[in-house]
Write a protein that holds these residues in place. Structure first.
Motif, PDB file in Angstrom:
ATOM      1  N   SER A   1      69.138  43.448 -31.554  1.00  0.00           N
ATOM      2  CA  SER A   1      68.897  44.441 -32.639  1.00  0.00           C
ATOM      3  C   SER A   1      69.881  45.620 -32.869  1.00  0.00           C
ATOM      4  O   SER A   1      70.285  46.271 -31.744  1.00  0.00           O
ATOM      5  CB  SER A   1      68.092  44.756 -32.059  1.00  0.00           C
ATOM      6  OG  SER A   1      67.358  46.309 -33.973  1.00  0.00           O
TER       7      SER A   1
ATOM      8  N   PRO B   1      68.304  52.768 -29.396  1.00  0.00           N
ATOM      9  CA  PRO B   1      67.604  51.394 -28.453  1.00  0.00           C
ATOM     10  C   PRO B   1      66.458  52.289 -28.025  1.00  0.00           C
ATOM     11  O   PRO B   1      65.369  51.932 -27.973  1.00  0.00           O
ATOM     12  CB  PRO B   1      68.451  50.915 -27.669  1.00  0.00           C
ATOM     13  CG  PRO B   1      69.488  52.760 -27.920  1.00  0.00           C
ATOM     14  CD  PRO B   1      69.340  53.024 -28.933  1.00  0.00           C
ATOM     15  N   ASN B   2      66.282  53.463 -27.262  1.00  0.00           N
ATOM     16  CA  ASN B   2      64.845  53.983 -26.526  1.00  0.00           C
ATOM     17  C   ASN B   2      63.527  53.899 -27.905  1.00  0.00           C
ATOM     18  O   ASN B   2      62.835  53.511 -26.930  1.00  0.00           O
ATOM     19  CB  ASN B   2      65.486  54.880 -25.645  1.00  0.00           C
ATOM     20  CG  ASN B   2      66.286  54.970 -24.618  1.00  0.00           C
ATOM     21  OD1 ASN B   2      66.213  54.214 -24.310  1.00  0.00           O
ATOM     22  ND2 ASN B   2      66.813  56.366 -24.592  1.00  0.00           N
TER      23      ASN B   2
ATOM     24  N   ARG C   1      62.861  50.426 -28.600  1.00  0.00           N
ATOM     25  CA  ARG C   1      62.258  49.580 -27.011  1.00  0.00           C
ATOM     26  C   ARG C   1      60.820  50.398 -27.272  1.00  0.00           C
ATOM     27  O   ARG C   1      59.842  49.290 -26.798  1.00  0.00           O
ATOM     28  CB  ARG C   1      62.432  50.097 -25.371  1.00  0.00           C
ATOM     29  CG  ARG C   1      63.849  48.877 -25.558  1.00  0.00           C
ATOM     30  CD  ARG C   1      64.779  49.728 -24.621  1.00  0.00           C
ATOM     31  NE  ARG C   1      66.239  48.979 -24.411  1.00  0.00           N
ATOM     32  CZ  ARG C   1      66.287  47.609 -24.028  1.00  0.00           C
ATOM     33  NH1 ARG C   1      65.813  47.326 -23.558  1.00  0.00           N
ATOM     34  NH2 ARG C   1      67.274  47.754 -24.168  1.00  0.00           N
ATOM     35  N   GLU C   2      60.451  51.499 -27.374  1.00  0.00           N
ATOM     36  CA  GLU C   2      59.245  52.332 -27.013  1.00  0.00           C
ATOM     37  C   GLU C   2      58.365  51.676 -28.958  1.00  0.00           C
ATOM     38  O   GLU C   2      57.599  50.842 -27.995  1.00  0.00           O
ATOM     39  CB  GLU C   2      59.043  53.560 -27.970  1.00  0.00           C
ATOM     40  CG  GLU C   2      58.064  54.621 -27.807  1.00  0.00           C
ATOM     41  CD  GLU C   2      58.019  55.650 -27.614  1.00  0.00           C
ATOM     42  OE1 GLU C   2      56.983  56.632 -28.450  1.00  0.00           O
ATOM     43  OE2 GLU C   2      59.415  56.109 -28.071  1.00  0.00           O
TER      44      GLU C   2
ATOM     45  N   LEU D   1      58.659  48.600 -29.818  1.00  0.00           N
ATOM     46  CA  LEU D   1      58.156  47.460 -29.120  1.00  0.00           C
ATOM     47  C   LEU D   1      56.618  47.528 -28.440  1.00  0.00           C
ATOM     48  O   LEU D   1      56.010  46.497 -27.966  1.00  0.00           O
ATOM     49  CB  LEU D   1      59.586  47.036 -28.488  1.00  0.00           C
ATOM     50  CG  LEU D   1      60.525  45.633 -29.046  1.00  0.00           C
ATOM     51  CD1 LEU D   1      61.112  45.462 -28.255  1.00  0.00           C
ATOM     52  CD2 LEU D   1      59.520  44.567 -29.899  1.00  0.00           C
ATOM     53  N   GLU D   2      56.421  48.203 -27.916  1.00  0.00           N
ATOM     54  CA  GLU D   2      55.376  48.911 -26.593  1.00  0.00           C
ATOM     55  C   GLU D   2      54.665  49.045 -27.782  1.00  0.00           C
ATOM     56  O   GLU D   2      52.826  48.607 -27.184  1.00  0.00           O
ATOM     57  CB  GLU D   2      55.666  49.926 -25.878  1.00  0.00           C
ATOM     58  CG  GLU D   2      56.661  49.442 -24.268  1.00  0.00           C
ATOM     59  CD  GLU D   2      56.026  47.946 -23.683  1.00  0.00           C
ATOM     60  OE1 GLU D   2      54.675  48.481 -23.276  1.00  0.00           O
ATOM     61  OE2 GLU D   2      56.959  47.811 -22.919  1.00  0.00           O
TER      62      GLU D   2
ATOM     63  N   SER E   1      56.291  58.852 -20.210  1.00  0.00           N
ATOM     64  CA  SER E   1      56.866  57.801 -19.922  1.00  0.00           C
ATOM     65  C   SER E   1      56.838  57.829 -18.379  1.00  0.00           C
ATOM     66  O   SER E   1      57.394  56.700 -17.854  1.00  0.00           O
ATOM     67  CB  SER E   1      58.480  57.925 -20.088  1.00  0.00           C
ATOM     68  OG  SER E   1      59.344  59.332 -19.409  1.00  0.00           O
TER      69      SER E   1
ATOM     70  N   SER F   1      56.213  43.616 -27.271  1.00  0.00           N
ATOM     71  CA  SER F   1      57.210  43.462 -25.753  1.00  0.00           C
ATOM     72  C   SER F   1      56.914  42.267 -25.090  1.00  0.00           C
ATOM     73  O   SER F   1      57.983  42.054 -24.440  1.00  0.00           O
ATOM     74  CB  SER F   1      57.122  44.525 -25.505  1.00  0.00           C
ATOM     75  OG  SER F   1      55.925  44.890 -24.915  1.00  0.00           O
TER      76      SER F   1
ATOM     77  N   ILE G   1      67.175  41.849 -23.816  1.00  0.00           N
ATOM     78  CA  ILE G   1      66.695  41.945 -25.172  1.00  0.00           C
ATOM     79  C   ILE G   1      67.985  43.434 -25.046  1.00  0.00           C
ATOM     80  O   ILE G   1      68.002  44.476 -24.530  1.00  0.00           O
ATOM     81  CB  ILE G   1      65.855  43.663 -24.767  1.00  0.00           C
ATOM     82  CG1 ILE G   1      64.293  43.007 -23.878  1.00  0.00           C
ATOM     83  CG2 ILE G   1      65.190  44.434 -26.207  1.00  0.00           C
ATOM     84  CD1 ILE G   1      63.950  42.033 -25.282  1.00  0.00           C
TER      85      ILE G   1
ATOM     86  N   MET H   1      69.602  45.951 -27.450  1.00  0.00           N
ATOM     87  CA  MET H   1      69.892  46.887 -28.428  1.00  0.00           C
ATOM     88  C   MET H   1      70.677  48.256 -28.107  1.00  0.00           C
ATOM     89  O   MET H   1      70.634  48.746 -27.580  1.00  0.00           O
ATOM     90  CB  MET H   1      68.101  47.746 -28.047  1.00  0.00           C
ATOM     91  CG  MET H   1      66.838  46.398 -28.588  1.00  0.00           C
ATOM     92  SD  MET H   1      65.744  47.459 -28.498  1.00  0.00           S
ATOM     93  CE  MET H   1      63.870  46.222 -29.492  1.00  0.00           C
TER      94      MET H   1
END
Length: 168
Positions: free
Chosen positions: A22, A27-28, A31-32, A34-35, A62, A85, A92, A94
Motif C-alpha cells: 500500500s 502507514p501507522n 495499520r491502525e 486494518l485493526e 497503543s 489484519s 506488510i 505500507m
C-alpha cells in the motif's frame, strides 16, 4: 469481503503468505485501520459485511496488551467475525515508496519468486508497474470481487505485463 473471508477461513490458503502493498504517507494510520475494520459473518445469509460504525474496534491505548473480543485468535469457521489484519499473515509494505520497491522487499523477505505472486489493485498504473515484474495482477477499480478473484486465480500465472480484468 467475501474474498477476505475466504483467505481467512479456507484451509486452502492457510499456509499461503497473504501480504499488503500500500502506497501511503500515513502507514501507522493505515495499520491502525486494518485493526479496526471488522468483517462480520452473517449466519442467516452466509455473506459477510463490514459495518463501518458499529464494528470499528474501539480505539485503545497503543501500550495496552488487552485483546479485543472481536479479534479472533484462530481461523475457525465457528468465529463470527475477524478484523482485516487477521487476514494478512505475510509481509506488510505500507510506505510512500513505489510498488516496485514494495515488491522487491516482499520478494527479499519471503524468497517467493515474483512470478509466484498475485496482486490486486484498483489503480491501473500500479497494476502496469507490478505486472511488468512478472506478478499476476488483477485490476479491480470497483474493489475486489469474487468474479475478479476467481478470474485472477484462473489466469495464474499470467504472462509478464498482462493485467487480468473483468470484461476483457
Amino acid at each position: 469481503r467475501e474474498v477476505m473471508r475466504e483467505l481467512y477461513r479456507s484451509p486452502q490458503w492457510q499456509d499461503v503468505p497473504v501480504g499488503i502493498s500500500s502506497r501511503t504517507d500515513e502507514p501507522n494510520w493505515a495499520r491502525e485501520l486494518l485493526e479496526k475494520f471488522v468483517v462480520v459473518d452473517s449466519s442467516s445469509s452466509g455473506s459477510s459485511s463490514v459495518d463501518d460504525d458499529a464494528n470499528l474496534r474501539k480505539s485503545s491505548n497503543s501500550d495496552s496488551d488487552d485483546e479485543d473480543d472481536t479479534k479472533t485468535s484462530s481461523r475457525s469457521s465457528e468465529s463470527t467475525s475477524f478484523v482485516l489484519s487477521d487476514v494478512f499473515n505475510g509481509p506488510i509494505e505500507m510506505s510512500s515508496d513505489s510498488k516496485l520497491d514494495h515488491f522487491y522487499r516482499i520478494h527479499q523477505q519471503t524468497n517467493i519468486a515474483l512470478e509466484d505472486m498475485i496482486f490486486l489493485d484498483n489503480e491501473l498504473g500500479n497494476c502496469r508497474m507490478v505486472a511488468s515484474l512478472g506478478v499476476t495482477v488483477g485490476y479491480c477499480p470497483g474493489g475486489v470481487t469474487r468474479d475478479l478473484w476467481e478470474l485472477t486465480l484462473k489466469s495464474f500465472p499470467a504472462p509478464i505485463g498482462e493485467i487480468v480484468q473483468l470484461g476483457k
